[in-house]
Motif scaffolding. Structure first.
Motif, PDB file in Angstrom:
ATOM      1  N   ILE A 224       9.959   4.812   3.262  1.00 47.38           N
ATOM      2  CA  ILE A 224       8.929   4.683   4.302  1.00 47.38           C
ATOM      3  C   ILE A 224       8.474   6.068   4.766  1.00 47.38           C
ATOM      4  O   ILE A 224       7.300   6.322   4.972  1.00 47.38           O
ATOM      5  N   PHE A 225       9.436   7.002   4.886  1.00 48.80           N
ATOM      6  CA  PHE A 225       9.099   8.350   5.375  1.00 48.80           C
ATOM      7  C   PHE A 225       8.332   9.194   4.351  1.00 48.80           C
ATOM      8  O   PHE A 225       7.801  10.243   4.703  1.00 48.80           O
ATOM      9  N   ARG A 229       2.746   9.142   7.641  1.00 50.45           N
ATOM     10  CA  ARG A 229       1.548   9.106   8.483  1.00 50.45           C
ATOM     11  C   ARG A 229       0.752   7.812   8.320  1.00 50.45           C
ATOM     12  O   ARG A 229      -0.287   7.622   8.912  1.00 50.45           O
ATOM     13  N   LYS A 230       1.279   6.922   7.482  1.00 56.12           N
ATOM     14  CA  LYS A 230       0.611   5.617   7.341  1.00 56.12           C
ATOM     15  C   LYS A 230       1.183   4.662   8.377  1.00 56.12           C
ATOM     16  O   LYS A 230       2.309   4.832   8.837  1.00 56.12           O
ATOM     17  N   GLN A 231       0.425   3.624   8.679  1.00 58.18           N
ATOM     18  CA  GLN A 231       0.923   2.670   9.674  1.00 58.18           C
ATOM     19  C   GLN A 231       2.002   1.776   9.050  1.00 58.18           C
ATOM     20  O   GLN A 231       1.879   1.378   7.894  1.00 58.18           O
ATOM     21  N   ILE A 232       3.007   1.486   9.854  1.00 55.15           N
ATOM     22  CA  ILE A 232       4.140   0.718   9.337  1.00 55.15           C
ATOM     23  C   ILE A 232       3.679  -0.647   8.784  1.00 55.15           C
ATOM     24  O   ILE A 232       4.145  -1.090   7.731  1.00 55.15           O
ATOM     25  N   GLY A 233       2.698  -1.260   9.449  1.00 57.77           N
ATOM     26  CA  GLY A 233       2.192  -2.571   9.017  1.00 57.77           C
ATOM     27  C   GLY A 233       1.652  -2.528   7.592  1.00 57.77           C
ATOM     28  O   GLY A 233       1.924  -3.433   6.792  1.00 57.77           O
ATOM     29  N   SER A 234       0.946  -1.462   7.255  1.00 53.03           N
ATOM     30  CA  SER A 234       0.368  -1.403   5.911  1.00 53.03           C
ATOM     31  C   SER A 234       1.404  -0.907   4.898  1.00 53.03           C
ATOM     32  O   SER A 234       1.362  -1.266   3.725  1.00 53.03           O
ATOM     33  N   LEU A 235       2.363  -0.114   5.375  1.00 54.26           N
ATOM     34  CA  LEU A 235       3.383   0.421   4.456  1.00 54.26           C
ATOM     35  C   LEU A 235       4.269  -0.660   3.844  1.00 54.26           C
ATOM     36  O   LEU A 235       4.767  -0.498   2.742  1.00 54.26           O
ATOM     37  N   ILE A 236       4.447  -1.748   4.586  1.00 55.36           N
ATOM     38  CA  ILE A 236       5.419  -2.753   4.102  1.00 55.36           C
ATOM     39  C   ILE A 236       4.755  -3.840   3.242  1.00 55.36           C
ATOM     40  O   ILE A 236       5.443  -4.698   2.708  1.00 55.36           O
ATOM     41  N   LYS A 237       3.440  -3.733   3.080  1.00 54.72           N
ATOM     42  CA  LYS A 237       2.734  -4.783   2.335  1.00 54.72           C
ATOM     43  C   LYS A 237       3.307  -5.013   0.936  1.00 54.72           C
ATOM     44  O   LYS A 237       3.342  -6.128   0.448  1.00 54.72           O
ATOM     45  N   LYS A 238       3.739  -3.911   0.302  1.00 59.08           N
ATOM     46  CA  LYS A 238       4.213  -4.046  -1.091  1.00 59.08           C
ATOM     47  C   LYS A 238       5.708  -4.369  -1.171  1.00 59.08           C
ATOM     48  O   LYS A 238       6.263  -4.482  -2.259  1.00 59.08           O
ATOM     49  N   GLU A 239       6.368  -4.488  -0.017  1.00 62.35           N
ATOM     50  CA  GLU A 239       7.820  -4.743  -0.027  1.00 62.35           C
ATOM     51  C   GLU A 239       8.102  -6.223  -0.342  1.00 62.35           C
ATOM     52  O   GLU A 239       7.208  -7.065  -0.259  1.00 62.35           O
ATOM     53  N   ASP A 242      11.812 -10.530   1.742  1.00 65.05           N
ATOM     54  CA  ASP A 242      12.997 -10.297   2.597  1.00 65.05           C
ATOM     55  C   ASP A 242      12.806  -9.070   3.482  1.00 65.05           C
ATOM     56  O   ASP A 242      13.078  -9.107   4.681  1.00 65.05           O
ATOM     57  N   VAL A 243      12.368  -7.986   2.850  1.00 63.69           N
ATOM     58  CA  VAL A 243      12.184  -6.734   3.601  1.00 63.69           C
ATOM     59  C   VAL A 243      11.075  -6.903   4.628  1.00 63.69           C
ATOM     60  O   VAL A 243      11.213  -6.506   5.796  1.00 63.69           O
ATOM     61  N   LYS A 244       9.962  -7.538   4.208  1.00 63.70           N
ATOM     62  CA  LYS A 244       8.840  -7.732   5.145  1.00 63.70           C
ATOM     63  C   LYS A 244       9.298  -8.537   6.355  1.00 63.70           C
ATOM     64  O   LYS A 244       8.988  -8.214   7.497  1.00 63.70           O
ATOM     65  N   GLU A 245      10.051  -9.610   6.085  1.00 65.65           N
ATOM     66  CA  GLU A 245      10.506 -10.459   7.207  1.00 65.65           C
ATOM     67  C   GLU A 245      11.443  -9.693   8.122  1.00 65.65           C
ATOM     68  O   GLU A 245      11.377  -9.816   9.343  1.00 65.65           O
ATOM     69  N   ARG A 258       2.612  -2.691  15.048  1.00 60.53           N
ATOM     70  CA  ARG A 258       2.469  -2.558  13.596  1.00 60.53           C
ATOM     71  C   ARG A 258       1.640  -1.331  13.211  1.00 60.53           C
ATOM     72  O   ARG A 258       1.641  -0.896  12.075  1.00 60.53           O
ATOM     73  N   HIS A 259       0.889  -0.820  14.203  1.00 59.14           N
ATOM     74  CA  HIS A 259       0.042   0.336  13.898  1.00 59.14           C
ATOM     75  C   HIS A 259       0.780   1.665  14.040  1.00 59.14           C
ATOM     76  O   HIS A 259       0.229   2.727  13.753  1.00 59.14           O
ATOM     77  N   LEU A 260       2.024   1.588  14.496  1.00 58.36           N
ATOM     78  CA  LEU A 260       2.790   2.841  14.641  1.00 58.36           C
ATOM     79  C   LEU A 260       3.034   3.454  13.266  1.00 58.36           C
ATOM     80  O   LEU A 260       3.171   2.742  12.262  1.00 58.36           O
ATOM     81  N   ARG A 261       3.133   4.777  13.259  1.00 58.33           N
ATOM     82  CA  ARG A 261       3.496   5.465  12.015  1.00 58.33           C
ATOM     83  C   ARG A 261       5.007   5.689  12.040  1.00 58.33           C
ATOM     84  O   ARG A 261       5.579   5.861  13.124  1.00 58.33           O
TER      85      ARG A 261
END
Ligand code: SAM
Length: 279
Positions: A224-225, A229-239, A242-245, A258-261
């Motif tokens: 993730i790191f 600088r990307k938002q956490i919500g968009s970073l997890i899209k490809k996970e 289980d990880v997304k949940e 979700r918009h936090l970096r």
């Protein structure tokens, strides 16, 4: 007493050894810093000590003189041979256990698994300070205290907090296990050859209840790191689902947007992610 720069240079000549920059071979030549390292460590009597990169044995000798068994790992074969000669009697007396190898692979040298309490005292080779700390955390055997020489920048990264550009995954993992007690700046003249960077001696004490991230969580946070600088919500899209949940539950439970970096989320919050039950 440590060797003076002239004596160190003479020994290196006798060994036909040119200090290897790549291995961070800047040897300690200052008695005050050797003494300061041990004073900061303030080791309980007989406490075993792990040393990374004993080099010419300057720190090693002092730790042994104070009656602490030493478990050391040195990568340079020539230096290991020299240590086997100069510190042979401590090896014979089983006061010194020295292995040749990579400290990232052997973060605790040859420390027997039945030794539960130990300290680390080391003038760390800068190139491996972060990977070595990662490997150390991976062992889940946490020293009660570490007194380590680090590059000044590495210390600022280690102490960084969320919202700063230095904040990183390793600082999150370290904060969960150690508390930073004191720092002592060290002059470049204390080493031979003189390095091109500034060094700092740091004391880290194990927390009363250290939290250790498991490998999966460390890998996830590190990944993730890489896009901090990307938002956490968009970073997890490809996970995976289980990880997304898991991340969704964590965001909700900790009222995190979700918009936090990643770099805006505190170390404690990341710890809460790792504490989320796996489904
Ligand atoms: N302890 C000595 C002193 O204070 O003078 C030497 C310290 S010097 C900064 C770092 C030492 O770590 C060198 O002896 C170097 O060969 C060794 N070293 C470098 N990379 C290493 C690795 N991956 N594993 C083990 N030792 C390593």
């Amino acid at each position: 007493m440590p060797l003076s720069p002239t004596e160190t240079s003479k020994i290196l000549d006798e060994l036909d050894h040119r200090p290897k920059k790549k291995l961070g071979q800047n040897f300690l030549v200052d008695g005050n810093i050797v003494r300061k390292s041990l004073a900061m460590a303030d080791l309980p009597e007989g406490m075993p000590v792990v040393e990374i990169g004993p080099g010419l044995g300057t720190l090693t000798k002092q730790i042994l003189a104070n009656n602490h068994p030493v478990f050391a790992v040195e990568i340079d074969r020539e230096l290991v041979k020299n240590l086997e000669k100069t510190l042979g009697r401590f090896i014979a007396d089983q006061q010194l256990d020295l292995i040749q190898g990579d400290a990232v692979k052997y973060p605790l040298a040859n420390l027997p698994s039945d030794i539960k309490e130990f300290a680390v005292v080391a003038n760390l080779p800068y190139a491996i300070s972060s990977p070595w700390m990662e490997s150390l955390l991976h062992t889940k055997r946490i020293p009660f205290r570490m007194v380590v020489m680090l590059q000044k920048e590495a210390v600022s990264r280690m102490n960084s907090t969320h919202g700063t550009k230095e904040y990183n995954a390793l600082s999150i993992f370290l904060k969960a296990a150690f508390t930073h007690i004191q720092t002592h700046p060290v002059s470049r003249q204390c080493f031979f050859p003189i390095p091109g960077i500034d060094s700092v001696l740091v004391q880290l004490d194990r927390l009363e209840a250290p939290f250790l991230f498991d490998q999966e969580d460390r890998a996830l946070i590190r990944k993730i790191f890489t896009q901090r600088r990307k938002q956490i919500g968009s970073l997890i899209k490809k996970e995976s689902t289980d990880v997304k949940e898991k991340i969704d539950r964590w965001l909700l439970a900790n009222k995190l947007d979700r918009h936090l970096r990643p770099e805006q989320i505190s170390a404690i919050n990341w710890q809460q992610l790792a504490a989320e039950p796996k489904q």
